[in-house]
Design an enzyme around this catalytic site. Structure first.
Site, PDB file in Angstrom:
ATOM      1  N   SER A 241       0.954  -1.176   0.019  1.00  0.00           N
ATOM      2  CA  SER A 241       0.007   0.080  -0.048  1.00  0.00           C
ATOM      3  C   SER A 241       0.777   1.260  -0.103  1.00  0.00           C
ATOM      4  O   SER A 241       2.086   1.084  -0.163  1.00  0.00           O
ATOM      5  CB  SER A 241      -0.965  -0.196   1.397  1.00  0.00           C
ATOM      6  OG  SER A 241      -1.976  -1.095   1.118  1.00  0.00           O
ATOM      7  N   CYS A 242       0.109   2.337   0.221  1.00  0.00           N
ATOM      8  CA  CYS A 242       0.836   3.768   0.104  1.00  0.00           C
ATOM      9  C   CYS A 242       0.366   4.286  -1.155  1.00  0.00           C
ATOM     10  O   CYS A 242       0.363   3.432  -2.245  1.00  0.00           O
ATOM     11  CB  CYS A 242       2.131   3.899   0.507  1.00  0.00           C
ATOM     12  SG  CYS A 242       2.477   3.744   2.278  1.00  0.00           S
ATOM     13  N   ALA A 243      -0.015   5.656  -1.412  1.00  0.00           N
ATOM     14  CA  ALA A 243      -0.341   6.100  -2.816  1.00  0.00           C
ATOM     15  C   ALA A 243       0.627   7.425  -2.697  1.00  0.00           C
ATOM     16  O   ALA A 243       0.933   8.166  -1.892  1.00  0.00           O
ATOM     17  CB  ALA A 243      -1.980   6.474  -2.780  1.00  0.00           C
TER      18      ALA A 243
END
Length: 381
Positions: free
Chosen positions: A18-20
């Site tokens: 994850s992480c954007a």
């Protein structure tokens, strides 16, 4: 940082991919507001979990464009007092004020946020022995390492970082980002994996004009950290994004490597690929791998990096984290997901899906020089 400042919204599962990331730059350096960047990063909400988000904005302080704008967070008023005493000995404080915030129900207890516009003092002991940028770097290292309760969020000229615990739209509302206009926005939504979610650990990380938003985790963190600390950096945040930020400063500003070679240091070709290259290129890349072996970033990562007039995207050699770029007229985008770009610019002039280790580097028309991604003609210094 007190545990009281940590967000209580904890999720049980570790989702390591994850992480954007989202970055947008107007190549004519025309400034624009927060609406599109906030919409784009918020679209990728499932990539964060509310334990960190932030924005680096370039071009927001035109009235102080030649001065250092230092954003700080304090967990107590004593830390503020000690920090200001230190700053006053080394800088002329042109202006000091609280960073405007607007409390909302989505944000828990927050630190104190303050910003200073600084000019290196001619009376600073070390000015003359070192450049102004080095004096600022030393100040950042000293404050972060030695003043308990103080943390420098950003220290560049005509730019600033706003970050904390929350989802991107919560952080944007908390810092009143609708009141700012910049020509480049670097945005991040965090899903912490190996370090706790806290205000100082949110992205982007910044030093001077560099800001880095990162998705991934580096198994080379210890090696990278030791090399950087041997060159004067103090890695106090215990996160791989901090070492990436300092690595950009060391390789580009201090060692004066062009960005094409900085990318080859961080995500170098495999030895089997180097062995097949023509002599000059093989010699260059072999030298880089030997000289800067300890700054190779090992492990899955994708990054979006801001620097005045320049936006950079890079992934690990296998591209274990996603990254895509697009262009429409004079606006260039880099994002974790194409949908975030299409949300604000449905019809693009071009779309680019870089291979692993392939550099994306775009410069504003004001700074444009022919060399961007080619290593031909590069010279080691």
């Amino acid at each position: 940082m007190s545990g009281k400042l940590d967000c209580k919204r904890q999720f049980p599962d570790k989702i390591i991919s994850s992480c954007a990331l989202f970055g947008v730059i107007n190549l004519d350096e025309e400034r624009f507001g927060s609406a599109d960047p906030v919409r784009a990063i918020s679209l990728m909400r499932e990539r964060g979990n509310g334990l960190g988000a932030g924005f680096a904005i370039y071009g927001i302080y035109p009235e102080f464009k030649n001065d250092y704008a230092m954003h700080l967070m304090y967990t107590n008023s004593y830390a503020k007092k000690i920090t200001e005493k230190y700053l006053s000995k080394n800088f002329r404080i042109l202006m000091s004020e609280e960073i405007p915030i607007e409390n909302n129900h989505a944000i828990g207890k927050a630190p104190i946020f303050w910003r200073y516009f600084l000019e290196p003092s001619i009376f600073a002991d070390k000015l003359g022995k070192m450049g102004e940028d080095d004096l600022v770097v030393e100040a950042v290292m000293r404050i972060n390492a030695r003043i308990d309760g103080a943390f420098v969020m950003s220290s560049g000229k005509n730019m600033g970082v706003f970050k904390g615990i929350g989802f991107p739209e919560d952080i944007a509302s908390f810092f009143c980002l609708h009141e700012y206009r910049g020509y480049m926005w670097i945005c991040h939504a965090r899903f912490p994996t190996n370090t706790p979610g806290w205000w100082g650990g949110a992205h982007p990380f910044s030093l001077l004009d560099w800001s880095v938003a990162h998705n991934g985790e580096l198994s080379s963190y210890g090696t990278n950290r030791r090399y950087l600390e041997a060159h004067g950096y103090k890695c106090t945040m215990h996160t791989d994004t901090e070492v990436i930020t300092y690595a950009f400063d060391l390789l580009s500003r201090r060692s004066k490597l062009p960005m094409s070679l900085v990318a080859r240091v961080m995500a170098p070709p495999y030895w089997t690929e180097i062995d097949l290259m023509e002599t000059r290129k093989r010699t260059l890349l072999t030298t880089l791998r030997i000289m800067y072996a300890s700054l190779m970033l090992n492990g899955p990562f994708s990054i979006v990096v801001g620097h005045h007039g320049e936006m950079i995207g890079l992934t690990d050699r296998k591209k274990l984290r996603p990254l895509v770029a697009g262009k429409k007229d004079n606006v260039f985008y880099v994002s974790t997901e194409e949908s975030a770009i299409r949300l604000i610019s449905p019809v693009l002039d071009s779309i680019q899906r870089p291979s692993g280790g392939e550099l994306i580097a775009v410069r504003s028309n004001r700074l444009f020089v022919p060399e961007t991604s080619s290593i031909e003609g590069a010279v080691l210094v």
